[in-house]
Design a protein around this motif. Structure first.
Motif, PDB file in Angstrom:
ATOM      1  N   ASN A  79       2.570 -13.105  -4.124  1.00  0.00           N
ATOM      2  CA  ASN A  79       2.794 -11.735  -3.750  1.00  0.00           C
ATOM      3  C   ASN A  79       1.584 -10.914  -3.706  1.00  0.00           C
ATOM      4  O   ASN A  79       0.366 -11.212  -3.924  1.00  0.00           O
ATOM      5  CB  ASN A  79       3.827 -10.759  -4.669  1.00  0.00           C
ATOM      6  CG  ASN A  79       3.172 -10.501  -5.920  1.00  0.00           C
ATOM      7  OD1 ASN A  79       2.178 -10.626  -6.154  1.00  0.00           O
ATOM      8  ND2 ASN A  79       4.061 -10.177  -6.939  1.00  0.00           N
ATOM      9  N   TYR A  81       0.639  -8.157  -5.129  1.00  0.00           N
ATOM     10  CA  TYR A  81      -0.111  -7.683  -6.265  1.00  0.00           C
ATOM     11  C   TYR A  81      -1.038  -8.586  -6.994  1.00  0.00           C
ATOM     12  O   TYR A  81      -2.112  -8.411  -7.445  1.00  0.00           O
ATOM     13  CB  TYR A  81       1.072  -7.075  -7.173  1.00  0.00           C
ATOM     14  CG  TYR A  81       1.656  -6.006  -6.967  1.00  0.00           C
ATOM     15  CD1 TYR A  81       1.108  -4.802  -6.832  1.00  0.00           C
ATOM     16  CD2 TYR A  81       3.179  -6.171  -6.292  1.00  0.00           C
ATOM     17  CE1 TYR A  81       1.915  -3.522  -6.149  1.00  0.00           C
ATOM     18  CE2 TYR A  81       3.611  -5.043  -5.984  1.00  0.00           C
ATOM     19  CZ  TYR A  81       3.298  -4.041  -5.661  1.00  0.00           C
ATOM     20  OH  TYR A  81       4.031  -2.868  -5.177  1.00  0.00           O
ATOM     21  N   ASP A 107       4.610 -10.034   0.973  1.00  0.00           N
ATOM     22  CA  ASP A 107       5.518  -8.911   0.665  1.00  0.00           C
ATOM     23  C   ASP A 107       5.131  -7.561   1.497  1.00  0.00           C
ATOM     24  O   ASP A 107       5.736  -6.561   1.354  1.00  0.00           O
ATOM     25  CB  ASP A 107       5.525  -8.653  -0.732  1.00  0.00           C
ATOM     26  CG  ASP A 107       6.585  -9.491  -1.492  1.00  0.00           C
ATOM     27  OD1 ASP A 107       7.312 -10.221  -0.968  1.00  0.00           O
ATOM     28  OD2 ASP A 107       6.277  -9.685  -2.752  1.00  0.00           O
ATOM     29  N   SER A 109       3.042  -5.054   0.806  1.00  0.00           N
ATOM     30  CA  SER A 109       3.186  -3.959   0.037  1.00  0.00           C
ATOM     31  C   SER A 109       2.318  -2.789   0.452  1.00  0.00           C
ATOM     32  O   SER A 109       1.533  -3.202   1.221  1.00  0.00           O
ATOM     33  CB  SER A 109       2.641  -4.206  -1.578  1.00  0.00           C
ATOM     34  OG  SER A 109       1.525  -4.532  -1.496  1.00  0.00           O
ATOM     35  N   ARG A 110       2.684  -1.669   0.146  1.00  0.00           N
ATOM     36  CA  ARG A 110       1.822  -0.415   0.402  1.00  0.00           C
ATOM     37  C   ARG A 110       0.152  -0.767   0.393  1.00  0.00           C
ATOM     38  O   ARG A 110      -0.443  -0.198   0.832  1.00  0.00           O
ATOM     39  CB  ARG A 110       2.329   0.875   0.132  1.00  0.00           C
ATOM     40  CG  ARG A 110       3.844   1.026   0.720  1.00  0.00           C
ATOM     41  CD  ARG A 110       4.144   2.534   0.026  1.00  0.00           C
ATOM     42  NE  ARG A 110       5.739   2.629   0.533  1.00  0.00           N
ATOM     43  CZ  ARG A 110       5.918   3.846   0.632  1.00  0.00           C
ATOM     44  NH1 ARG A 110       5.330   4.857   0.534  1.00  0.00           N
ATOM     45  NH2 ARG A 110       7.254   3.679   1.118  1.00  0.00           N
TER      46      ARG A 110
END
Length: 169
Positions: A79, A81, A107, A109-110
């Motif tokens: 992922n 993070y 993913d 993510s922002r």
């Protein structure tokens, strides 16, 4: 993309949780398949676990920095993070992304678009994922003995950032 276009063939995969976690196992299977498609071997030592969080990911990559010789030139993370944490830990160790290592997440993510270098990641159709999850849950409630044995796949797309480098000719 990373292997073929960027010629990064000494790879490592940082998964989420150890054995038994279905999401981690599916993503490791995809990693193995990608290696095979590129004619590269797979060894269990090419997989570490970062529990989908920053601290465990940094501990895992620190072990890699301390013990991997030679160091991989690409790390794929389960992922975003973990990928961001890996980039930070590599920088602390004097390694540069993407010059020394290509890093890719998953993913979208922002945070992926806010990091420098901007993270290369894989995006999922979250609307479709949400609809499929709702159908799955309703089916499990209505048919608890038979429902849910099959997981539906959600289409993904590569979101190219700078964390894997510029494509080589």
């Amino acid at each position: 993309h990373v292997i073929r276009e960027h010629k990064r063939t000494n790879t490592y995969y940082l998964a989420g949780y150890p054995q038994g976690d279905p999401t981690s196992q599916r993503r490791i299977a995809c990693y193995k398949k990608a290696l095979a498609m590129c004619g590269l071997p797979f060894e269990e030592a090419q997989v570490g676990y970062g529990e989908y969080w920053s601290d465990p990911a940094q501990w895992a990559v620190q072990r890699l920095v301390d013990h991997a010789h030679p160091m991989p030139n690409a790390i794929f993370c389960g992922n975003d993070y973990m990928a961001i944490a890996v980039c930070d830990k590599l920088k602390e160790n004097g390694l540069r992304v993407p010059e020394d290592l290509s890093i890719a997440g998953y993913d979208e993510s922002r945070l992926a678009s806010l990091t420098r270098p901007r993270l290369t990641t894989v995006a999922q159709d979250t609307d479709k994922l949400g609809r499929q999850a709702a159908v799955y849950l309703i089916d499990r409630i209505e048919n608890p003995r038979t429902a849910g044995s099959e997981m539906a796949m959600v289409p993904t797309k590569l979101v190219k950032g700078e964390s894997v480098g510029k494509a080589k000719a």
